[in-house]
Design a protein around this motif. Structure first.
Motif, PDB file in Angstrom:
ATOM      1  N   HIS A 147       4.565   7.129  -0.104  1.00 35.25           N
ATOM      2  CA  HIS A 147       5.340   6.616   0.825  1.00 35.25           C
ATOM      3  C   HIS A 147       4.759   5.131   1.313  1.00 35.25           C
ATOM      4  O   HIS A 147       3.555   5.085   1.254  1.00 35.25           O
ATOM      5  N   ASP A 148       5.421   4.258   1.372  1.00 39.13           N
ATOM      6  CA  ASP A 148       5.225   2.948   1.688  1.00 39.13           C
ATOM      7  C   ASP A 148       4.268   3.073   3.168  1.00 39.13           C
ATOM      8  O   ASP A 148       4.923   3.628   4.087  1.00 39.13           O
ATOM      9  N   LEU A 149       3.278   2.105   3.088  1.00 38.19           N
ATOM     10  CA  LEU A 149       2.487   2.188   4.258  1.00 38.19           C
ATOM     11  C   LEU A 149       2.841   0.700   4.703  1.00 38.19           C
ATOM     12  O   LEU A 149       2.992  -0.170   4.076  1.00 38.19           O
ATOM     13  N   PRO A 150       2.280   0.671   6.264  1.00 41.54           N
ATOM     14  CA  PRO A 150       2.302  -0.865   6.860  1.00 41.54           C
ATOM     15  C   PRO A 150       1.355  -1.407   6.023  1.00 41.54           C
ATOM     16  O   PRO A 150       0.304  -1.001   5.521  1.00 41.54           O
ATOM     17  N   ASP A 151       1.476  -2.996   5.973  1.00 42.55           N
ATOM     18  CA  ASP A 151       0.472  -3.936   5.634  1.00 42.55           C
ATOM     19  C   ASP A 151      -0.516  -3.977   6.598  1.00 42.55           C
ATOM     20  O   ASP A 151      -0.620  -4.703   7.609  1.00 42.55           O
ATOM     21  N   LEU A 152      -1.724  -3.123   6.243  1.00 38.95           N
ATOM     22  CA  LEU A 152      -2.952  -3.064   7.213  1.00 38.95           C
ATOM     23  C   LEU A 152      -3.806  -4.174   6.729  1.00 38.95           C
ATOM     24  O   LEU A 152      -4.269  -4.449   5.539  1.00 38.95           O
ATOM     25  N   ASP A 153      -4.482  -4.675   7.565  1.00 31.90           N
ATOM     26  CA  ASP A 153      -5.565  -5.765   7.671  1.00 31.90           C
ATOM     27  C   ASP A 153      -6.825  -4.955   7.650  1.00 31.90           C
ATOM     28  O   ASP A 153      -7.288  -4.733   8.830  1.00 31.90           O
ATOM     29  N   LEU A 154      -7.568  -4.531   6.604  1.00 27.64           N
ATOM     30  CA  LEU A 154      -8.766  -3.890   6.668  1.00 27.64           C
ATOM     31  C   LEU A 154     -10.062  -4.671   6.715  1.00 27.64           C
ATOM     32  O   LEU A 154     -11.051  -4.153   6.664  1.00 27.64           O
ATOM     33  N   ALA A 155      -9.884  -5.937   6.582  1.00 28.35           N
ATOM     34  CA  ALA A 155     -11.069  -6.849   6.803  1.00 28.35           C
ATOM     35  C   ALA A 155     -11.846  -6.702   7.968  1.00 28.35           C
ATOM     36  O   ALA A 155     -13.069  -6.949   7.874  1.00 28.35           O
ATOM     37  N   GLY A 156     -11.301  -6.589   9.021  1.00 24.98           N
ATOM     38  CA  GLY A 156     -12.248  -6.390  10.293  1.00 24.98           C
ATOM     39  C   GLY A 156     -12.211  -5.026  10.741  1.00 24.98           C
ATOM     40  O   GLY A 156     -12.648  -4.789  11.884  1.00 24.98           O
ATOM     41  N   ALA A 157     -12.001  -3.987   9.869  1.00 23.50           N
ATOM     42  CA  ALA A 157     -11.953  -2.631  10.091  1.00 23.50           C
ATOM     43  C   ALA A 157     -13.497  -2.158  10.527  1.00 23.50           C
ATOM     44  O   ALA A 157     -14.450  -2.898   9.929  1.00 23.50           O
ATOM     45  N   GLU A 208      -4.803   1.176  12.967  1.00 23.20           N
ATOM     46  CA  GLU A 208      -3.349   1.179  13.165  1.00 23.20           C
ATOM     47  C   GLU A 208      -2.800   2.728  12.989  1.00 23.20           C
ATOM     48  O   GLU A 208      -1.504   2.832  12.475  1.00 23.20           O
ATOM     49  N   GLY A 209      -3.475   3.767  13.199  1.00 20.61           N
ATOM     50  CA  GLY A 209      -3.027   5.048  13.107  1.00 20.61           C
ATOM     51  C   GLY A 209      -2.959   5.576  11.815  1.00 20.61           C
ATOM     52  O   GLY A 209      -2.501   6.762  11.621  1.00 20.61           O
ATOM     53  N   PHE A 210      -3.613   4.873  10.965  1.00 23.89           N
ATOM     54  CA  PHE A 210      -3.948   5.446   9.602  1.00 23.89           C
ATOM     55  C   PHE A 210      -5.457   5.323   9.329  1.00 23.89           C
ATOM     56  O   PHE A 210      -6.326   5.022  10.144  1.00 23.89           O
ATOM     57  N   ILE A 211      -6.032   6.217   8.350  1.00 23.51           N
ATOM     58  CA  ILE A 211      -7.320   6.156   7.872  1.00 23.51           C
ATOM     59  C   ILE A 211      -7.473   5.727   6.501  1.00 23.51           C
ATOM     60  O   ILE A 211      -6.700   6.181   5.563  1.00 23.51           O
ATOM     61  N   ALA A 212      -8.542   4.878   6.318  1.00 22.07           N
ATOM     62  CA  ALA A 212      -8.696   4.072   5.203  1.00 22.07           C
ATOM     63  C   ALA A 212      -9.909   4.436   4.711  1.00 22.07           C
ATOM     64  O   ALA A 212     -10.810   5.010   5.587  1.00 22.07           O
ATOM     65  N   SER A 242      -9.357   0.357  -1.281  1.00 18.87           N
ATOM     66  CA  SER A 242      -9.567   1.550  -0.419  1.00 18.87           C
ATOM     67  C   SER A 242      -8.175   2.607  -0.508  1.00 18.87           C
ATOM     68  O   SER A 242      -7.343   1.942  -0.968  1.00 18.87           O
ATOM     69  N   VAL A 243      -8.455   3.547  -0.335  1.00 18.21           N
ATOM     70  CA  VAL A 243      -7.430   4.400  -0.150  1.00 18.21           C
ATOM     71  C   VAL A 243      -7.034   4.747   1.242  1.00 18.21           C
ATOM     72  O   VAL A 243      -7.722   4.848   2.085  1.00 18.21           O
ATOM     73  N   VAL A 244      -5.721   4.756   1.347  1.00 19.10           N
ATOM     74  CA  VAL A 244      -5.034   4.747   2.998  1.00 19.10           C
ATOM     75  C   VAL A 244      -4.139   5.926   3.044  1.00 19.10           C
ATOM     76  O   VAL A 244      -3.352   6.389   1.984  1.00 19.10           O
ATOM     77  N   PHE A 245      -4.888   6.637   4.001  1.00 23.72           N
ATOM     78  CA  PHE A 245      -3.818   8.060   4.202  1.00 23.72           C
ATOM     79  C   PHE A 245      -3.160   7.879   5.681  1.00 23.72           C
ATOM     80  O   PHE A 245      -3.385   7.514   6.441  1.00 23.72           O
ATOM     81  N   THR A 246      -2.145   8.712   5.636  1.00 18.81           N
ATOM     82  CA  THR A 246      -1.351   8.845   6.861  1.00 18.81           C
ATOM     83  C   THR A 246      -2.207  10.094   7.473  1.00 18.81           C
ATOM     84  O   THR A 246      -3.110  10.891   6.967  1.00 18.81           O
ATOM     85  N   PRO A 247      -2.079  10.328   8.934  1.00 16.13           N
ATOM     86  CA  PRO A 247      -2.707  11.475   9.410  1.00 16.13           C
ATOM     87  C   PRO A 247      -2.717  12.666   9.056  1.00 16.13           C
ATOM     88  O   PRO A 247      -3.534  13.481   8.865  1.00 16.13           O
ATOM     89  N   ALA A 248      -1.205  13.045   8.581  1.00  7.61           N
ATOM     90  CA  ALA A 248      -1.171  14.266   7.843  1.00  7.61           C
ATOM     91  C   ALA A 248      -1.799  14.574   6.386  1.00  7.61           C
ATOM     92  O   ALA A 248      -2.486  15.529   6.344  1.00  7.61           O
ATOM     93  N   GLU A 249      -1.897  13.562   5.659  1.00  6.07           N
ATOM     94  CA  GLU A 249      -2.493  13.278   4.415  1.00  6.07           C
ATOM     95  C   GLU A 249      -4.165  13.442   4.749  1.00  6.07           C
ATOM     96  O   GLU A 249      -4.819  14.417   3.788  1.00  6.07           O
ATOM     97  N   TRP A 250      -4.684  12.923   5.518  1.00  7.30           N
ATOM     98  CA  TRP A 250      -6.176  12.930   5.941  1.00  7.30           C
ATOM     99  C   TRP A 250      -6.478  14.289   6.293  1.00  7.30           C
ATOM    100  O   TRP A 250      -7.681  14.857   5.688  1.00  7.30           O
ATOM    101  N   ARG A 251      -5.602  14.982   7.132  1.00  8.86           N
ATOM    102  CA  ARG A 251      -5.807  16.312   7.711  1.00  8.86           C
ATOM    103  C   ARG A 251      -5.942  17.399   6.456  1.00  8.86           C
ATOM    104  O   ARG A 251      -6.897  18.037   6.297  1.00  8.86           O
ATOM    105  N   GLN A 309       0.838  -1.152   0.110  1.00  7.07           N
ATOM    106  CA  GLN A 309       0.040   0.014   0.019  1.00  7.07           C
ATOM    107  C   GLN A 309       0.926   1.164   0.050  1.00  7.07           C
ATOM    108  O   GLN A 309       1.915   1.276   0.747  1.00  7.07           O
ATOM    109  N   ARG A 310       0.399   2.129  -0.746  1.00  9.28           N
ATOM    110  CA  ARG A 310       1.221   3.429  -0.767  1.00  9.28           C
ATOM    111  C   ARG A 310       0.251   4.624  -0.243  1.00  9.28           C
ATOM    112  O   ARG A 310      -0.922   4.723  -0.651  1.00  9.28           O
TER     113      ARG A 310
END
Length: 80
Positions: free
Chosen positions: A14-24, A42-46, A57-66, A8-9
């Motif tokens: 930037h590379d993002l950690p491998d997030l498991d969104l199945a149980g989000a 895990e501190g990110f916003i999907a 899904s699009v995954v944002f860092t907190p700064a990107e989300w803001r 995920q980017r």
């Protein structure tokens, strides 16, 4: 991307950690209805299309989300 094992980017590339969104815990807008859903994982916003929850899904860092939220409030993405 919603499956474990996929790279995920964030929007800045930037590379993002491998997030498991199945149980989000996916949430819709303030009225509980809408196509856009978000989840805090895990501190990110999907963000995903609620009508196609099995899609990507699009995954944002907190700064990107803001930045996204601030610009949306300012009408940056108004297509009308």
């Amino acid at each position: 991307m919603t499956r474990r094992g996929l790279t995920q980017r964030g929007l800045t590339g930037h590379d993002l950690p491998d997030l498991d969104l199945a149980g989000a815990d996916w949430r819709s807008g303030s009225h509980g209805v809408g196509d856009v859903q978000i989840a805090f994982v895990e501190g990110f916003i999907a963000m995903r299309n609620g009508r196609l929850p099995e899609g990507p899904s699009v995954v944002f860092t907190p700064a990107e989300w803001r930045a996204f939220v601030v610009n949306a409030r300012d009408g940056e993405f108004d297509l009308t």
